[in-house]
Design a protein around this motif. Structure first.
Motif, PDB file in Angstrom:
ATOM      1  N   LEU A 236       0.826  -1.206   0.000  1.00  0.00           N
ATOM      2  CA  LEU A 236       0.000   0.000   0.000  1.00  0.00           C
ATOM      3  C   LEU A 236       0.863   1.260   0.000  1.00  0.00           C
ATOM      4  CD1 LEU A 236      -2.765  -0.975   2.600  1.00  0.00           C
ATOM      5  CD2 LEU A 236      -3.107  -0.638   0.149  1.00  0.00           C
ATOM      6  N   ILE A 237       1.902   1.252   0.819  1.00  0.00           N
ATOM      7  CA  ILE A 237       2.802   2.408   0.869  1.00  0.00           C
ATOM      8  C   ILE A 237       3.498   2.597  -0.474  1.00  0.00           C
ATOM      9  CG2 ILE A 237       4.866   3.365   1.981  1.00  0.00           C
ATOM     10  CD1 ILE A 237       4.008   1.633   4.473  1.00  0.00           C
ATOM     11  N   ALA A 238       3.969   1.494  -1.039  1.00  0.00           N
ATOM     12  CA  ALA A 238       4.720   1.561  -2.295  1.00  0.00           C
ATOM     13  C   ALA A 238       3.859   2.028  -3.458  1.00  0.00           C
ATOM     14  CB  ALA A 238       5.308   0.184  -2.620  1.00  0.00           C
ATOM     15  N   LYS A 239       2.597   1.673  -3.447  1.00  0.00           N
ATOM     16  CA  LYS A 239       1.742   1.951  -4.602  1.00  0.00           C
ATOM     17  C   LYS A 239       0.914   3.219  -4.465  1.00  0.00           C
ATOM     18  CE  LYS A 239      -2.068   0.002  -7.306  1.00  0.00           C
ATOM     19  NZ  LYS A 239      -3.057  -1.087  -7.411  1.00  0.00           N
ATOM     20  N   ASP A 240       0.377   3.473  -3.257  1.00  0.00           N
ATOM     21  CA  ASP A 240      -0.688   4.466  -3.123  1.00  0.00           C
ATOM     22  C   ASP A 240      -0.366   5.678  -2.265  1.00  0.00           C
ATOM     23  OD1 ASP A 240      -2.548   2.828  -4.606  1.00  0.00           O
ATOM     24  OD2 ASP A 240      -2.770   1.578  -2.827  1.00  0.00           O
ATOM     25  N   TYR A 241       0.574   5.581  -1.361  1.00  0.00           N
ATOM     26  CA  TYR A 241       0.827   6.677  -0.417  1.00  0.00           C
ATOM     27  C   TYR A 241       1.422   7.851  -1.197  1.00  0.00           C
ATOM     28  CZ  TYR A 241       1.726   8.462   4.345  1.00  0.00           C
ATOM     29  OH  TYR A 241       1.705   9.192   5.506  1.00  0.00           O
ATOM     30  N   PRO A 242       0.760   9.008  -1.198  1.00  0.00           N
ATOM     31  CA  PRO A 242       1.231  10.133  -2.018  1.00  0.00           C
ATOM     32  C   PRO A 242       2.662  10.539  -1.663  1.00  0.00           C
ATOM     33  CG  PRO A 242      -0.988  10.538  -1.246  1.00  0.00           C
ATOM     34  CD  PRO A 242      -0.510   9.322  -0.516  1.00  0.00           C
ATOM     35  N   THR A 243       3.460  10.839  -2.665  1.00  0.00           N
ATOM     36  CA  THR A 243       4.878  11.136  -2.466  1.00  0.00           C
ATOM     37  C   THR A 243       5.079  12.332  -1.540  1.00  0.00           C
ATOM     38  OG1 THR A 243       5.367  10.256  -4.663  1.00  0.00           O
ATOM     39  CG2 THR A 243       7.032  11.667  -3.648  1.00  0.00           C
ATOM     40  N   GLY A 244       4.280  13.381  -1.731  1.00  0.00           N
ATOM     41  CA  GLY A 244       4.436  14.562  -0.892  1.00  0.00           C
ATOM     42  C   GLY A 244       4.184  14.267   0.575  1.00  0.00           C
ATOM     43  N   LEU A 245       3.193  13.432   0.860  1.00  0.00           N
ATOM     44  CA  LEU A 245       2.910  13.054   2.244  1.00  0.00           C
ATOM     45  C   LEU A 245       3.975  12.115   2.785  1.00  0.00           C
ATOM     46  CD1 LEU A 245      -0.971  12.548   2.194  1.00  0.00           C
ATOM     47  CD2 LEU A 245       0.338  14.576   2.861  1.00  0.00           C
ATOM     48  N   LEU A 246       4.489  11.253   1.935  1.00  0.00           N
ATOM     49  CA  LEU A 246       5.530  10.323   2.390  1.00  0.00           C
ATOM     50  C   LEU A 246       6.802  11.081   2.769  1.00  0.00           C
ATOM     51  CD1 LEU A 246       5.997   7.338   2.883  1.00  0.00           C
ATOM     52  CD2 LEU A 246       6.800   7.128   0.520  1.00  0.00           C
ATOM     53  N   ARG A 247       7.103  12.150   2.049  1.00  0.00           N
ATOM     54  CA  ARG A 247       8.273  12.962   2.413  1.00  0.00           C
ATOM     55  C   ARG A 247       8.102  13.563   3.810  1.00  0.00           C
ATOM     56  NH1 ARG A 247       7.873  15.443  -2.979  1.00  0.00           N
ATOM     57  NH2 ARG A 247       9.320  14.390  -4.396  1.00  0.00           N
ATOM     58  N   ARG A 248       6.879  13.922   4.161  1.00  0.00           N
ATOM     59  CA  ARG A 248       6.610  14.528   5.463  1.00  0.00           C
ATOM     60  C   ARG A 248       6.562  13.506   6.589  1.00  0.00           C
ATOM     61  NH1 ARG A 248       1.229  17.892   4.530  1.00  0.00           N
ATOM     62  NH2 ARG A 248       1.289  17.921   6.826  1.00  0.00           N
ATOM     63  N   PHE A 249       6.035  12.326   6.286  1.00  0.00           N
ATOM     64  CA  PHE A 249       5.706  11.397   7.370  1.00  0.00           C
ATOM     65  C   PHE A 249       6.505  10.094   7.324  1.00  0.00           C
ATOM     66  CE2 PHE A 249       1.761  13.914   6.795  1.00  0.00           C
ATOM     67  CZ  PHE A 249       1.738  14.524   8.048  1.00  0.00           C
ATOM     68  N   TRP A 250       7.583  10.057   6.517  1.00  0.00           N
ATOM     69  CA  TRP A 250       8.321   8.792   6.426  1.00  0.00           C
ATOM     70  C   TRP A 250       8.873   8.333   7.776  1.00  0.00           C
ATOM     71  CZ3 TRP A 250      13.293   8.096   7.911  1.00  0.00           C
ATOM     72  CH2 TRP A 250      14.126   9.215   7.993  1.00  0.00           C
ATOM     73  N   PRO A 251       9.265   9.233   8.700  1.00  0.00           N
ATOM     74  CA  PRO A 251       9.732   8.707   9.993  1.00  0.00           C
ATOM     75  C   PRO A 251       8.646   7.927  10.732  1.00  0.00           C
ATOM     76  CG  PRO A 251      10.450  10.977   9.696  1.00  0.00           C
ATOM     77  CD  PRO A 251       9.445  10.715   8.636  1.00  0.00           C
ATOM     78  N   GLN A 252       7.416   8.430  10.707  1.00  0.00           N
ATOM     79  CA  GLN A 252       6.324   7.716  11.356  1.00  0.00           C
ATOM     80  C   GLN A 252       6.032   6.400  10.655  1.00  0.00           C
ATOM     81  OE1 GLN A 252       6.495  10.969  10.685  1.00  0.00           O
ATOM     82  NE2 GLN A 252       5.008  12.184  11.850  1.00  0.00           N
ATOM     83  N   VAL A 253       6.089   6.404   9.323  1.00  0.00           N
ATOM     84  CA  VAL A 253       5.854   5.171   8.562  1.00  0.00           C
ATOM     85  C   VAL A 253       6.923   4.128   8.902  1.00  0.00           C
ATOM     86  CG1 VAL A 253       5.809   4.187   6.229  1.00  0.00           C
ATOM     87  CG2 VAL A 253       4.647   6.366   6.694  1.00  0.00           C
ATOM     88  N   PHE A 254       8.170   4.566   8.934  1.00  0.00           N
ATOM     89  CA  PHE A 254       9.269   3.647   9.268  1.00  0.00           C
ATOM     90  C   PHE A 254       9.101   3.091  10.684  1.00  0.00           C
ATOM     91  CE2 PHE A 254      13.393   2.863  11.232  1.00  0.00           C
ATOM     92  CZ  PHE A 254      13.929   1.934  10.353  1.00  0.00           C
ATOM     93  N   ARG A 255       8.785   3.971  11.635  1.00  0.00           N
ATOM     94  CA  ARG A 255       8.641   3.517  13.022  1.00  0.00           C
ATOM     95  C   ARG A 255       7.498   2.521  13.179  1.00  0.00           C
ATOM     96  NH1 ARG A 255      10.011   8.983  14.468  1.00  0.00           N
ATOM     97  NH2 ARG A 255       7.807   9.523  14.721  1.00  0.00           N
ATOM     98  N   ALA A 256       6.415   2.742  12.444  1.00  0.00           N
ATOM     99  CA  ALA A 256       5.284   1.816  12.542  1.00  0.00           C
ATOM    100  C   ALA A 256       5.669   0.427  12.030  1.00  0.00           C
ATOM    101  CB  ALA A 256       4.095   2.362  11.745  1.00  0.00           C
ATOM    102  N   GLN A 257       6.400   0.380  10.909  1.00  0.00           N
ATOM    103  CA  GLN A 257       6.840  -0.925  10.392  1.00  0.00           C
ATOM    104  C   GLN A 257       7.835  -1.581  11.348  1.00  0.00           C
ATOM    105  OE1 GLN A 257       5.741  -2.649   7.623  1.00  0.00           O
ATOM    106  NE2 GLN A 257       4.162  -1.061   7.558  1.00  0.00           N
ATOM    107  N   TRP A 258       8.715  -0.784  11.925  1.00  0.00           N
ATOM    108  CA  TRP A 258       9.693  -1.323  12.872  1.00  0.00           C
ATOM    109  C   TRP A 258       8.999  -1.874  14.112  1.00  0.00           C
ATOM    110  CZ3 TRP A 258      13.801  -3.737  13.595  1.00  0.00           C
ATOM    111  CH2 TRP A 258      14.466  -3.757  14.829  1.00  0.00           C
TER     112      TRP A 258
END
Length: 317
Positions: A236-258
């Motif tokens: 879902l992240i790879a396909k659908d998560y908007p790039t602009g939002l991913l630039r802002r929130f990638w630390p939270q995304v990484f922490r959630a997967q970790w």
């Protein structure tokens, strides 16, 4: 104006024990203009013999298990309805389910998809889903899951996604954004479709009067679900998560997967935990396969990053 035809599509794999309850409930529906299609995923139990007792049901017998997404897509292609309803085989729909969904589409011309009020089959005052959410940190979930129904979700409102166990869609939505992504196979294909719908400007409404009871994980769950959840959260992240939002929130995304990986490592002796880790590894190794679809997804963009961000649920930071 005549009432629209609604096609109910039921994917089935070795669900002979559940089909009578599901199909008898559909016989009791108050909405007459309906067709029921059961797509059998190469069952090896008595499913086809059970289905023979329901002559009103159209049967699509696939030679092999094509997963939820593959079965549903086959059903959509065969369906005649202007509206498409998806229903798990281990459910019991309340008599007014289809009538309330059809009326909700009429009330909400902006809606491409509708979410049902899904309660547990054996504890009918406990939620499975009151519509689905997607968190900023990249984690999807069922709104209200495990909560006692005390009227807190009795308001018709917009949500991010509809749980595919009992959902409804306009045919125009599929014509606009395409069908379910069969790369997801089993899990999160409904959330992927919702992301694409949201990006393309469609809305999802939760309809609390469209009640369905679900034998949660009766025909799935366990290590299989854990594997596909682990992999498909990453898809879902790879396909659908908007790039602009991913630039802002990638630390939270990484922490959630970790966090998910760490919890699975702690429970390493459990088969579901090991399956979750295998799924996460598979997602990391194969994410380019679904990431290649991003240009197609965002070519349909009708909503800005900020408008999409407003529809997400805060993450657990």
């Amino acid at each position: 104006m005549s009432e629209p035809l609604i096609s109910v599509i039921i994917p089935n794999w070795n669900g002979a024990a559940h089909l009578p309850t599901c199909l008898e409930a559909l016989r009791r529906q108050t909405y007459a203009r309906r067709e029921v299609i059961v797509v059998d995923n190469g069952s090896t139990d008595d499913s086809l013999q059970v289905l023979a007792r329901y002559p009103e049901v159209r049967i699509l017998a696939l030679r092999s298990n094509q997963g939820f997404a593959g079965a549903v897509n086959a059903g959509i292609r065969a369906a005649l309805g202007e509206l498409i309803a998806l229903l798990n085989n281990d459910t019991e729909a309340s008599p007014a389910w289809l009538e309330t969904l059809t009326a909700a589409f009429e009330r909400h011309p902006d809606a491409g998809l509708l979410a049902s009020k899904i309660l547990l089959f054996d504890r009918r005052n406990v939620f499975h889903s009151a519509g689905d959410y997607y968190r900023v940190d990249g984690i999807p979930g069922n709104r209200g899951v495990w909560e006692i129904d005390e009227g807190q979700y009795d308001h018709e409102e917009e949500v991010f996604s509809a749980c595919g166990a009992a959902a409804a869609y306009r045919r125009e939505l599929f014509q606009d954004i395409g069908f379910f992504d069969e790369d997801f196979f089993y899990s999160c294909e409904d959330m992927d479709l919702a992301w694409r719908a949201q990006i393309a400007g469609w809305n999802c409404w939760y309809v609390p009067t469209a009640v369905v009871y679900h034998k949660l994980s009766a025909t799935g769950g366990g290590p299989t679900a854990s594997f596909y959840d682990g992999r498909n959260f990453i898809y879902l992240i790879a396909k659908d998560y908007p790039t602009g939002l991913l630039r802002r929130f990638w630390p939270q995304v990484f922490r959630a997967q970790w966090r998910i990986a760490r919890e699975a490592l702690r429970a390493w002796r459990g088969t579901a935990a090991r399956a979750r880790l295998r799924g996460m590894l598979a997602g990391l190794l194969t994410w380019p396969r679904v990431a290649r679809k991003r240009p197609q997804v965002f070519a349909r963009r009708r909503r800005s990053d900020e408008a999409l961000f407003a529809r997400l649920t805060p993450g657990v930071f």
